[in-house]
Design a protein around this motif. Structure first.
Motif, PDB file in Angstrom:
ATOM      1  N   GLY A  78      -0.505  30.623 -31.642  1.00 32.89           N
ATOM      2  CA  GLY A  78      -0.218  30.701 -30.211  1.00 32.89           C
ATOM      3  C   GLY A  78      -1.398  30.263 -29.362  1.00 32.89           C
ATOM      4  N   GLY A  79      -1.137  30.072 -28.065  1.00 30.16           N
ATOM      5  CA  GLY A  79      -2.170  29.607 -27.144  1.00 30.16           C
ATOM      6  C   GLY A  79      -2.707  30.735 -26.281  1.00 30.16           C
ATOM      7  N   SER A  80      -1.864  31.202 -25.350  1.00 26.95           N
ATOM      8  CA  SER A  80      -2.309  32.268 -24.443  1.00 26.95           C
ATOM      9  C   SER A  80      -2.250  33.625 -25.137  1.00 26.95           C
ATOM     10  CB  SER A  80      -1.408  32.299 -23.211  1.00 26.95           C
ATOM     11  OG  SER A  80      -0.102  32.705 -23.574  1.00 26.95           O
ATOM     12  N   LEU A  81      -2.955  34.583 -24.574  1.00 25.74           N
ATOM     13  CA  LEU A  81      -2.951  35.945 -25.130  1.00 25.74           C
ATOM     14  C   LEU A  81      -1.535  36.514 -25.137  1.00 25.74           C
ATOM     15  CD1 LEU A  81      -4.409  38.500 -26.128  1.00 25.74           C
ATOM     16  CD2 LEU A  81      -4.843  39.099 -23.739  1.00 25.74           C
ATOM     17  N   ILE A  82      -0.779  36.270 -24.064  1.00 19.65           N
ATOM     18  CA  ILE A  82       0.592  36.795 -23.995  1.00 19.65           C
ATOM     19  C   ILE A  82       1.462  36.194 -25.091  1.00 19.65           C
ATOM     20  CG2 ILE A  82       2.685  36.886 -22.570  1.00 19.65           C
ATOM     21  CD1 ILE A  82       0.798  36.874 -20.113  1.00 19.65           C
ATOM     22  N   GLU A  83       1.304  34.890 -25.289  1.00 10.49           N
ATOM     23  CA  GLU A  83       2.076  34.209 -26.340  1.00 10.49           C
ATOM     24  C   GLU A  83       1.751  34.813 -27.716  1.00 10.49           C
ATOM     25  OE1 GLU A  83       3.256  29.554 -27.023  1.00 10.49           O
ATOM     26  OE2 GLU A  83       1.141  30.032 -26.778  1.00 10.49           O
ATOM     27  N   MET A  84       0.475  35.058 -27.948  1.00 12.62           N
ATOM     28  CA  MET A  84       0.051  35.660 -29.223  1.00 12.62           C
ATOM     29  C   MET A  84       0.676  37.035 -29.398  1.00 12.62           C
ATOM     30  SD  MET A  84      -4.024  34.751 -29.261  1.00 12.62           S
ATOM     31  CE  MET A  84      -4.599  33.054 -29.370  1.00 12.62           C
ATOM     32  N   LEU A  85       0.576  37.861 -28.352  1.00  7.61           N
ATOM     33  CA  LEU A  85       1.064  39.244 -28.455  1.00  7.61           C
ATOM     34  C   LEU A  85       2.574  39.301 -28.655  1.00  7.61           C
ATOM     35  CD1 LEU A  85      -1.130  40.942 -25.694  1.00  7.61           C
ATOM     36  CD2 LEU A  85      -1.345  41.239 -28.177  1.00  7.61           C
ATOM     37  N   LYS A  86       3.295  38.409 -27.970  1.00 14.48           N
ATOM     38  CA  LYS A  86       4.762  38.391 -28.120  1.00 14.48           C
ATOM     39  C   LYS A  86       5.148  38.018 -29.544  1.00 14.48           C
ATOM     40  CE  LYS A  86       6.513  37.769 -23.491  1.00 14.48           C
ATOM     41  NZ  LYS A  86       7.017  36.830 -22.498  1.00 14.48           N
ATOM     42  N   GLN A  87       4.454  37.005 -30.081  1.00 12.06           N
ATOM     43  CA  GLN A  87       4.714  36.585 -31.453  1.00 12.06           C
ATOM     44  C   GLN A  87       4.414  37.719 -32.436  1.00 12.06           C
ATOM     45  OE1 GLN A  87       5.987  33.767 -32.715  1.00 12.06           O
ATOM     46  NE2 GLN A  87       5.657  34.384 -34.846  1.00 12.06           N
ATOM     47  N   MET A 135      -0.188  46.585 -25.265  1.00 10.57           N
ATOM     48  CA  MET A 135      -1.023  45.524 -24.686  1.00 10.57           C
ATOM     49  C   MET A 135      -0.188  44.592 -23.797  1.00 10.57           C
ATOM     50  SD  MET A 135      -3.310  44.679 -28.044  1.00 10.57           S
ATOM     51  CE  MET A 135      -4.398  43.386 -27.434  1.00 10.57           C
ATOM     52  N   LEU A 136       1.127  44.548 -24.067  1.00 14.23           N
ATOM     53  CA  LEU A 136       2.010  43.648 -23.303  1.00 14.23           C
ATOM     54  C   LEU A 136       2.577  44.285 -22.033  1.00 14.23           C
ATOM     55  CD1 LEU A 136       4.036  41.830 -26.091  1.00 14.23           C
ATOM     56  CD2 LEU A 136       2.857  40.689 -24.201  1.00 14.23           C
ATOM     57  N   VAL A 137       2.399  45.594 -21.873  1.00 11.72           N
ATOM     58  CA  VAL A 137       2.987  46.271 -20.710  1.00 11.72           C
ATOM     59  C   VAL A 137       2.467  45.650 -19.415  1.00 11.72           C
ATOM     60  CG1 VAL A 137       3.073  48.449 -19.410  1.00 11.72           C
ATOM     61  CG2 VAL A 137       3.413  48.460 -21.885  1.00 11.72           C
ATOM     62  N   GLY A 138       3.407  45.273 -18.551  1.00 12.22           N
ATOM     63  CA  GLY A 138       3.032  44.724 -17.248  1.00 12.22           C
ATOM     64  C   GLY A 138       2.637  43.265 -17.283  1.00 12.22           C
ATOM     65  N   LYS A 139       2.693  42.649 -18.463  1.00 11.37           N
ATOM     66  CA  LYS A 139       2.288  41.234 -18.574  1.00 11.37           C
ATOM     67  C   LYS A 139       3.510  40.332 -18.481  1.00 11.37           C
ATOM     68  CE  LYS A 139      -2.154  41.687 -19.840  1.00 11.37           C
ATOM     69  NZ  LYS A 139      -2.431  42.480 -18.639  1.00 11.37           N
ATOM     70  N   THR A 140       3.392  39.255 -17.719  1.00  8.95           N
ATOM     71  CA  THR A 140       4.460  38.256 -17.690  1.00  8.95           C
ATOM     72  C   THR A 140       3.849  36.897 -18.004  1.00  8.95           C
ATOM     73  OG1 THR A 140       4.125  38.118 -15.318  1.00  8.95           O
ATOM     74  CG2 THR A 140       6.044  39.370 -16.063  1.00  8.95           C
ATOM     75  N   ASP A 141       4.585  36.129 -18.748  1.00  8.24           N
ATOM     76  CA  ASP A 141       4.104  34.811 -19.142  1.00  8.24           C
ATOM     77  C   ASP A 141       4.370  33.818 -18.015  1.00  8.24           C
ATOM     78  OD1 ASP A 141       3.555  32.390 -20.300  1.00  8.24           O
ATOM     79  OD2 ASP A 141       4.356  32.975 -22.249  1.00  8.24           O
ATOM     80  N   PRO A 142       3.324  33.219 -17.443  1.00  7.05           N
ATOM     81  CA  PRO A 142       3.539  32.282 -16.326  1.00  7.05           C
ATOM     82  C   PRO A 142       4.422  31.101 -16.698  1.00  7.05           C
ATOM     83  CG  PRO A 142       1.268  32.163 -17.134  1.00  7.05           C
ATOM     84  CD  PRO A 142       1.917  33.338 -17.818  1.00  7.05           C
ATOM     85  N   PHE A 143       4.478  30.787 -18.003  1.00  2.03           N
ATOM     86  CA  PHE A 143       5.258  29.613 -18.418  1.00  2.03           C
ATOM     87  C   PHE A 143       6.750  29.921 -18.581  1.00  2.03           C
ATOM     88  CE2 PHE A 143       0.927  28.993 -20.051  1.00  2.03           C
ATOM     89  CZ  PHE A 143       0.595  27.878 -19.295  1.00  2.03           C
ATOM     90  N   THR A 144       7.093  31.197 -18.673  1.00  2.00           N
ATOM     91  CA  THR A 144       8.510  31.524 -18.884  1.00  2.00           C
ATOM     92  C   THR A 144       9.126  32.231 -17.678  1.00  2.00           C
ATOM     93  OG1 THR A 144       7.903  33.589 -19.974  1.00  2.00           O
ATOM     94  CG2 THR A 144       8.308  31.716 -21.401  1.00  2.00           C
ATOM     95  N   GLN A 145       8.363  32.385 -16.603  1.00  2.00           N
ATOM     96  CA  GLN A 145       8.897  33.034 -15.404  1.00  2.00           C
ATOM     97  C   GLN A 145       9.897  32.104 -14.710  1.00  2.00           C
ATOM     98  OE1 GLN A 145       6.636  34.936 -12.331  1.00  2.00           O
ATOM     99  NE2 GLN A 145       5.047  35.477 -13.788  1.00  2.00           N
ATOM    100  N   PRO A 146      11.027  32.650 -14.282  1.00  2.00           N
ATOM    101  CA  PRO A 146      11.986  31.806 -13.559  1.00  2.00           C
ATOM    102  C   PRO A 146      11.389  31.329 -12.229  1.00  2.00           C
ATOM    103  CG  PRO A 146      12.633  34.126 -13.460  1.00  2.00           C
ATOM    104  CD  PRO A 146      11.447  34.048 -14.369  1.00  2.00           C
ATOM    105  N   ASN A 147      11.806  30.152 -11.771  1.00  2.00           N
ATOM    106  CA  ASN A 147      11.329  29.647 -10.476  1.00  2.00           C
ATOM    107  C   ASN A 147      11.882  30.505  -9.353  1.00  2.00           C
ATOM    108  OD1 ASN A 147       9.931  27.470 -11.565  1.00  2.00           O
ATOM    109  ND2 ASN A 147      11.815  26.253 -11.718  1.00  2.00           N
ATOM    110  N   LEU A 148      11.013  30.871  -8.427  1.00  2.00           N
ATOM    111  CA  LEU A 148      11.469  31.741  -7.337  1.00  2.00           C
ATOM    112  C   LEU A 148      11.954  30.887  -6.175  1.00  2.00           C
ATOM    113  CD1 LEU A 148       8.628  34.403  -7.466  1.00  2.00           C
ATOM    114  CD2 LEU A 148      10.944  34.645  -8.321  1.00  2.00           C
TER     115      LEU A 148
END
Ligand SMILES: [Fe+2]
Ligand SMILES: [Fe+2]
Length: 148
Positions: A78-87, A135-148
């Protein structure tokens, strides 16, 4: 004498323990950013725990006259910390499912020692999924967030 099915399940366990021990160690090495640097030692600690699981499962397979696999399941750093943790969270959930079903097979075959070993490993995996989840609580992945 244990069944071929139980040996195959134990080897599935070895393959995934080898995978995550390398995966988490490389995440420890490759993670970036302030948060990444602050938590990288956690990846290392869990990687070492996974390597011990691989060894314990391999020893048990060998004692049961099987041959432990040397091939890991596919590794995803994975690349980002969030991506790693989700995996990693996903991998731990998969491990919990695998060991729960393997415990049932060991139970059916009256293999008390294998069941005991798997229960200990399962308890470690539950700790790992809890750590990654927290570690993932409250974290959102900027790459998977829907467009607002
Ligand atoms: Fe493990
Ligand atoms: Fe784990």
């Amino acid at each position: 004498m244990v069944s071929r099915k139980l040996l195959e399940l134990l080897n599935k366990g070895v393959a995934r323990e080898l995978q995550v021990s390398i995966q988490y160690m490389w995440q420890h090495v490759q993670v970036t950013g302030i948060e990444g640097v602050l938590v990288r030692h956690i990846f290392k600690e869990i990687a070492i725990s996974e390597m011990k699981h691989a060894e314990e499962l391999a020893e048990r397979i060998s004692r049961l006259n099987g041959i432990p696999t040397e091939k890991p399941e596919p590794i995803f750093v994975g690349g980002s910390l969030i991506e790693m943790l989700k995996q990693d969270q996903q991998n731990e959930e998969d491990a919990i499912r695998l060991y729960k079903s393997t415990i049932q097979v060991a139970e059916l075959e009256g293999d008390v020692t294998t069941r005991g070993l798997l229960e200990k490993i399962l308890s470690d995996e539950e700790t790992h999924v809890d750590i990654f989840g927290k570690m993932l609580v409250g974290k959102t992945d900027p790459f998977t967030q829907p467009n607002l």
